[in-house]
Design an enzyme around this catalytic site. Sequence first.
Site, PDB file in Angstrom:
ATOM      1  N   CYS A 180      50.761  44.100  40.239  1.00 41.95           N
ATOM      2  CA  CYS A 180      51.985  44.716  39.734  1.00 41.95           C
ATOM      3  C   CYS A 180      52.464  44.040  38.458  1.00 41.95           C
ATOM      4  CB  CYS A 180      53.077  44.684  40.801  1.00 41.95           C
ATOM      5  SG  CYS A 180      53.446  43.034  41.448  1.00 41.95           S
TER       6      CYS A 180
ATOM      7  N   THR B 266      33.419  30.696  39.803  1.00 40.33           N
ATOM      8  CA  THR B 266      33.671  29.433  40.505  1.00 40.33           C
ATOM      9  C   THR B 266      33.056  28.257  39.758  1.00 40.33           C
ATOM     10  OG1 THR B 266      33.773  30.559  42.647  1.00 40.33           O
ATOM     11  CG2 THR B 266      33.358  28.198  42.675  1.00 40.33           C
TER      12      THR B 266
ATOM     13  N   ARG C 210      42.854  40.438  45.278  1.00 37.52           N
ATOM     14  CA  ARG C 210      43.216  39.467  44.253  1.00 37.52           C
ATOM     15  C   ARG C 210      42.850  40.016  42.891  1.00 37.52           C
ATOM     16  NH1 ARG C 210      45.883  36.457  41.790  1.00 37.52           N
ATOM     17  NH2 ARG C 210      45.964  34.194  41.833  1.00 37.52           N
TER      18      ARG C 210
ATOM     19  N   CYS D 141      49.112  48.917  44.122  1.00 33.92           N
ATOM     20  CA  CYS D 141      49.355  47.806  45.047  1.00 33.92           C
ATOM     21  C   CYS D 141      48.462  47.968  46.280  1.00 33.92           C
ATOM     22  CB  CYS D 141      50.820  47.763  45.466  1.00 33.92           C
ATOM     23  SG  CYS D 141      51.147  46.509  46.734  1.00 33.92           S
TER      24      CYS D 141
ATOM     25  N   SER E 154      37.455  35.406  47.180  1.00 36.39           N
ATOM     26  CA  SER E 154      36.390  35.677  46.225  1.00 36.39           C
ATOM     27  C   SER E 154      35.243  36.284  46.996  1.00 36.39           C
ATOM     28  CB  SER E 154      35.934  34.383  45.548  1.00 36.39           C
ATOM     29  OG  SER E 154      34.857  34.620  44.660  1.00 36.39           O
TER      30      SER E 154
ATOM     31  N   CYS F  44      48.375  39.332  44.933  1.00 35.45           N
ATOM     32  CA  CYS F  44      47.253  39.717  44.073  1.00 35.45           C
ATOM     33  C   CYS F  44      47.650  39.749  42.603  1.00 35.45           C
ATOM     34  CB  CYS F  44      46.681  41.068  44.508  1.00 35.45           C
ATOM     35  SG  CYS F  44      47.673  42.498  44.056  1.00 35.45           S
TER      36      CYS F  44
ATOM     37  N   CYS G  99      53.360  41.385  50.585  1.00 39.82           N
ATOM     38  CA  CYS G  99      52.658  40.975  49.368  1.00 39.82           C
ATOM     39  C   CYS G  99      51.530  39.980  49.664  1.00 39.82           C
ATOM     40  CB  CYS G  99      53.651  40.356  48.391  1.00 39.82           C
ATOM     41  SG  CYS G  99      52.917  39.780  46.852  1.00 39.82           S
TER      42      CYS G  99
END
Length: 546
Positions: free
Chosen positions: A521, A335, A299, A491, A51, A518, A515
């Site tokens: 895809c 958050t 992310r 990606c 974050s 995130c 990978c």
Amino acid sequence: MSERESMPYDVVIVGAGPAGLSAAIRIKQLSPDTSVCVLEKGSEVGAHILSGAVIDPKALDELLPDWRNMGCPLADTPVNDNQHWIMTKTGKFNMPHFLTPGFMHNKGTYTASLGNVCRWLAGQAENLGVEIFPGFSAAEILYNADGSVRGVATGDMGIARDGSHKDDYMRGMELHAKYTFFAEGVRGHLTKLLKPQFALDKNCEPQVYGIGLKELWDIPPEQHSAGRVIHSQGWPLADANGGAFLYHQANNQVALGFVVWLNYSNPYLSPFEELQRWKTHPEVKKILAGGRRVSYGARAISDGGWQSVPELTFPGGALIGCSAGFVNVPRIKGTHTAMKSGMLAAEAAVEALAAGREHDALTSYQTAYENSWIYKELRMVRNVLPLVEKYGNLLGSALAGVNMWLENFGIRMPFTMKHHPDHNALKKKNKAERIDYPKPDGVFSFDRLSSVFLSNTNHAEDQPIHLQVKDMDLQKNSEFMEFAGPSTRYCPAGVYEWIEEEGKDPRYQINSQNCVHCKTCDIKDPNQNINWVTPEGGGGPNYPNM
């Protein structure tokens, strides 16, 4: 196949993020004898947490009022300077504070690594008796005979790519619970199954998303100002919505990143390349010059807000945090709302257990949410994203600003705008304009593979591919032939490649070991033909300070 062992708990929580850990702490505060287990697919708590982050401590003040004196890393860097830049290719305009309502000013907030905050929260939870199991993925939902959720099962370990069992094969374990909380974060792979199973999203708008890409830089002390927060919009994005952030955190470090809403239409757009291009802006280079990039990650972000929040409860469990989607998009914060949702669910579960109930729907959690400050905060800004999406960055932002001022003064708009699924937004390649991105300079801009290296991503190479293409012919005939293979660009980790060799059909190569989890895809594929499932526990990024 051998039977799985099982362990019973009162409450099982899937995901050791801020929502899951806050729920665990709150349960133990209210009922110390209640047994609580938290599963975390990352190799350690915080390994998969990414974050910005500028955090409103509102929920933390409620959960642990003395947190500032308890060694929490959030206390180190209060925000003391808040700037908003409107960027052109070579310059910028500082938006005056008086043009935005007070809740946008970041007064009383802090900037820190959310991963480190979660590590600290995990310590508080364990001190109260919560059992936390990192490195174990919740791979399957378990049901009772009446259809209620019974718990989850962890994934088997030691399975080879061909499905055979390796020497270190170990059967997964069943975790049975009276209530199971799903705190998987954005686009959780089990939450995806729960929504249709219990029709949780039948009365809400589709969830929409952004992708956030982040880097950490160590910069020279003379260019650092701890507590300074900068957000920007405008250049380099043209036909897409989003913006950038640059947060001066502790120890001469800045967290910077770029967010692109996944409703963009041009299949040639690359969010990763937009971040790299943004860093070459003269004003950004002034801050980064002489610095060193030390980490990278990405992310997805739930951007749908108030109208996209599904029903939160079902027999035997609840959705909390970003599994439900509580991000306040204009504030760029989620958050505090995630933590509060976990606390509300915890209170409902403790009440139910005290009454001798189990495996029912925690309807008091749904009611508590609808009476909470989460609900009020999200409802105030519910039309901001749709306005920008419909009318563009300039006019849309102006209209969104007027909307926020009116809502801030208690003048509620008599309408709620709708969302449209992100995967429907892409144009076909014959209707889109190619984007030529500059080559990385190795100083401010970089390539994807060297970036993934900084994420410390690791998966056992000989394991089943966790990025499942449902129909490979559809992927070739549509994703590649009609849409120009957008997965190779959206990606952020170089997972997808279309290999073209003379005299052969194009071949889709999936580098699943790259990978970073995130989930883009799973969201953006134009045919919804890629299904992200959890890999073997402990795989993925290992973010040390994100």
